[in-house]
Design a protein around this motif. Structure first.
Motif, short mmCIF file in Angstrom:
data_model
loop_
_atom_site.label_atom_id
_atom_site.label_comp_id
_atom_site.label_asym_id
_atom_site.label_seq_id
_atom_site.Cartn_x
_atom_site.Cartn_y
_atom_site.Cartn_z
N ARG A 1 1.04 -1.18 -0.10
CA ARG A 1 -0.11 -0.06 0.11
C ARG A 1 0.81 1.05 0.05
NH1 ARG A 1 -5.24 -0.33 0.60
NH2 ARG A 1 -5.48 1.49 1.73
N ASP A 2 1.94 1.31 0.73
CA ASP A 2 2.92 2.26 0.76
C ASP A 2 3.60 2.42 -0.79
OD1 ASP A 2 2.22 3.24 3.22
OD2 ASP A 2 4.18 2.42 4.29
N VAL B 1 2.19 1.87 -3.42
CA VAL B 1 1.17 2.26 -4.29
C VAL B 1 0.87 4.00 -4.11
CG1 VAL B 1 -1.53 2.55 -4.73
CG2 VAL B 1 -0.37 0.36 -4.38
N ALA B 2 0.98 4.46 -2.85
CA ALA B 2 1.14 5.73 -2.60
C ALA B 2 2.13 6.51 -3.21
CB ALA B 2 0.98 5.96 -1.24
N ASN B 3 3.42 5.67 -3.04
CA ASN B 3 4.51 6.50 -3.42
C ASN B 3 4.65 6.56 -5.04
OD1 ASN B 3 5.72 6.95 -0.99
ND2 ASN B 3 7.08 4.95 -1.14
N ARG C 1 1.89 6.63 -6.83
CA ARG C 1 0.84 7.61 -7.14
C ARG C 1 1.56 9.04 -7.31
NH1 ARG C 1 -4.34 5.12 -4.38
NH2 ARG C 1 -4.84 3.77 -6.17
N ARG C 2 2.54 9.13 -6.65
CA ARG C 2 3.00 10.73 -6.43
C ARG C 2 3.72 10.79 -7.75
NH1 ARG C 2 5.42 10.09 -0.33
NH2 ARG C 2 3.52 9.50 0.77
N LEU D 1 -2.07 20.04 -2.14
CA LEU D 1 -2.41 18.83 -1.27
C LEU D 1 -1.33 17.58 -1.64
CD1 LEU D 1 -4.66 17.73 0.66
CD2 LEU D 1 -5.92 16.87 -1.31
N VAL E 1 0.59 15.71 1.56
CA VAL E 1 0.62 14.35 2.16
C VAL E 1 2.02 13.41 1.54
CG1 VAL E 1 -1.85 14.19 1.41
CG2 VAL E 1 -0.28 13.33 -0.27
N LEU F 1 -7.40 11.91 -0.94
CA LEU F 1 -5.94 11.76 -0.41
C LEU F 1 -5.32 10.38 -0.70
CD1 LEU F 1 -6.91 12.66 3.46
CD2 LEU F 1 -5.72 14.04 1.52
N ARG F 2 -5.89 9.36 -0.87
CA ARG F 2 -5.12 8.19 -1.36
C ARG F 2 -4.65 8.43 -3.01
NH1 ARG F 2 -2.50 4.13 0.45
NH2 ARG F 2 -2.90 3.11 -1.19
N GLY G 1 -1.58 10.07 -3.49
CA GLY G 1 -0.37 9.78 -2.95
C GLY G 1 -0.28 9.74 -1.31
N ALA G 2 -1.35 9.77 -0.76
CA ALA G 2 -1.27 9.99 0.87
C ALA G 2 -0.94 8.48 1.17
CB ALA G 2 -2.48 10.41 1.44
N ARG G 3 -0.18 8.19 2.21
CA ARG G 3 -0.06 6.86 2.59
C ARG G 3 -1.11 6.75 3.59
NH1 ARG G 3 6.43 6.30 3.76
NH2 ARG G 3 7.16 6.35 1.69
N ASP G 4 -1.29 5.41 4.23
CA ASP G 4 -2.33 5.06 5.20
C ASP G 4 -2.22 5.83 6.53
OD1 ASP G 4 -3.66 3.66 3.25
OD2 ASP G 4 -3.28 1.65 4.09
N TYR H 1 -0.70 8.53 7.18
CA TYR H 1 -1.18 9.98 7.09
C TYR H 1 -2.46 10.29 7.29
CZ TYR H 1 -1.64 14.64 5.04
OH TYR H 1 -1.82 16.06 4.90
#
Lengths: 225, 300
Positions: free
Chosen positions: A70-71, A73-75, A77-78, A101, A105, B210-211, B214-217, B219
């Protein structure tokens, strides 16, 4: 950058998309077209991991999306800026806060990057609207602000889903001009649209590939464009 | 150090994360109120637990060290049997002292039932001898046999049949109070989980945006966890202080040791309730964290 190898997506037992093969090379410009309901948005969602493929493989920055934490995926997406059809703003935040935003984040200091933010607002012509709330903006302003938010992290790929759907022709050309500028800066662009005139206009300015979804499959569009 | 750093980050807060998730009015009030009410109840459960503990110890200690010899004999033999009993007691190892209760003392014992000015001389009331034991205590069975031989009207009562049910009742009450405290903690966790789930549902669009940017869980969860932890702490603090004031204003413990008037804190026991607000915050922290991560795992 983004590669789909025989990827498929099904929902509720029925295939939505099948045998998808696509490779977005760095610095390329792609249009995705097709009739309404053909699966353009679904394909884009596969490209930024909002959906996972039910078959085949989707690799983003050389990693299979199914193997991402999941982390991760977040990275990832940035590194992908997305302009959603409905913009997806947070209505209680100002325009400037919405655009900043992704910086917030990701732990980057938006205050320190205020110069970049102001420059970006000026680039999309929204300097005077920084403190406005999203419901106070026109359709064109919202789309330009969405583009500004998509590029604030200086992503490698920009994906836009019907970015000109709710704006007039003049504004649509302005938005496309901004996207072409980004492509010239080396960004990879993927835009879903059903507006063929717009595609023709952009193709006159830059080299762009046009893909079409037909019968749930992805094809290279013909010479009619 | 890492824990302190995390705690400092949590309490110091992330203004940006707080700003990103809009405050949800009713869940905020619900959490604070619930934490306050639960803390109020917890203070009383704690007071009950400590008071019953004290009571059990006191009853146990006081009754264990004393015994009574009751002499029921015809008027003419009462004095002789009393002297015989005292003689036996004086020569029994493990007996510290023994004395015959005076008429005034006996009258005072009977006063609650028969009223003042009781004519003791006209009533066939048994003579009572108060016995104070040494810590080792006497050989009860041997003493009973000697008393039966020397003074047939004497009955030795070591208070066991009074003491056991009282101590047992006090221990049960203490257990009940401890169980109530555990129930209060679990109920607080359940209520905060419900409130956190409501807040997470109300902000599902915010979380999804937020997801996508690119926000992590961690955050996203932090914004909710911090908010609920602080609300639970503040609610717990207000509830605890209000309950401590209420306990403080209870009537002071009477000399007779009446149970209800003894319900309070003694000495450093006043520090115990101050643990409730941080415990409330810890419960809220884990409950919200679990709820937030469970919700986030359901999103891509």
């Amino acid at each position: 950058m983004i590669e789909l190898a025989n990827a498929a997506y099904s929902y509720g037992g029925g295939d939505i998309l099948t045998e998808l093969n696509l490779r977005l090379a760095p610095g390329s410009f792609h249009f995705l077209t097709g009739p309404s309901g053909s699966g353009k948005t679904t394909l884009l969602r596969l490209c930024y991991m909002e959906l996972l493929p039910s078959g085949g493989q989707v690799n983003i920055f050389d990693t299979d999306v199914r193997n991402m934490s999941r982390d991760q995926v977040a990275n990832t997406r940035r590194r992908i800026g997305v302009v959603h059809q409905d913009c997806k703003f947070l209505d209680h935040l100002t325009l400037a806060e919405n655009i900043a935003l992704p910086l917030d984040v990701s732990g980057r200091d938006a205050e320190a990057e205020l110069g970049n933010l102001n420059e970006l607002l000026s680039w999309v012509g929204l300097s005077k609207r920084a403190d406005a709330l999203p419901p106070q903006l026109s359709g064109g302003e919202r789309q330009r602000a969405a583009l500004a938010r998509a590029v604030i992290m200086s992503p490698d790929v920009i994906i836009a889903d019907e970015p000109t759907g709710n704006i007039d022709w003049e504004m649509a050309l302005k938005l496309m001009k901004l996207l072409v500028e980004l492509n010239r800066m080396g960004k990879t662009i993927l835009i879903a649209t059903h507006d063929l005139n717009l595609i023709r206009n952009v193709k006159s300015q830059t080299s762009a590939r046009v893909l079409r979804i037909q019968n749930r499959r992805l094809q290279l569009a013909g010479a009619d464009l | 150090m890492a824990i302190l750093r995390k705690l400092s980050t949590l309490l110091g807060g992330d203004q940006k994360a707080d700003r990103v998730v809009p405050p949800s009015g009713y869940t905020a009030r619900l959490t604070t109120f619930t934490a306050g009410a639960m803390a109020f109840l917890a203070v009383f459960a704690l007071a009950l637990s400590l008071a019953t503990g004290r009571l059990a110890d006191r009853w146990s200690a006081e009754l264990a060290r004393t015994a009574t010899v009751r002499i029921s004999a015809p008027q003419g033999q009462m004095e002789a049997q009393s002297r015989a009993v005292l003689k036996v007691l004086e020569t029994t190892p493990g007996i510290k002292s023994a004395r015959v209760l005076t008429d005034a003392e006996q009258r005072k014992l009977l006063e609650p039932w028969f009223g003042p000015d009781l004519p003791l001389d006209d009533l066939p009331i048994p003579r009572l001898i108060e016995v104070v034991e040494e810590s080792a205590g006497p050989d009860i069975e041997g003493l009973r046999l000697r008393l039966a031989a020397e003074a047939p009207g004497a009955v030795f009562d070591d208070h066991t049949r009074w003491r056991q049910p009282l101590v047992s009742a006090a221990s049960r009450l203490r257990l009940l109070a401890a169980f109530s405290l555990a129930l209060i903690a679990v109920s607080t966790a359940a209520m905060i989980t419900l409130a956190a789930n409501a807040a997470l549902s109300a902000n599902s669009t915010v979380i999804s945006v937020l997801r996508l940017v690119g926000a992590r869980d961690t955050y996203i969860a932090r914004a909710f966890v911090r908010r609920f932890t602080i609300r639970a702490f503040m609610g717990g603090l207000f509830g605890t202080l209000a309950a401590m004031l209420a306990v403080f204003l209870l009537p002071a413990a009477a000399e007779e040791g009446a149970f209800l008037t003894g319900l309070g804190f003694v000495g450093w026991h006043w520090a115990y309730p101050l643990l409730i607000p941080p415990l409330s915050a810890i419960v809220a922290f884990w409950a919200t964290r679990a709820a937030a991560f469970k919700t986030l795992r359901g999103l891509t």
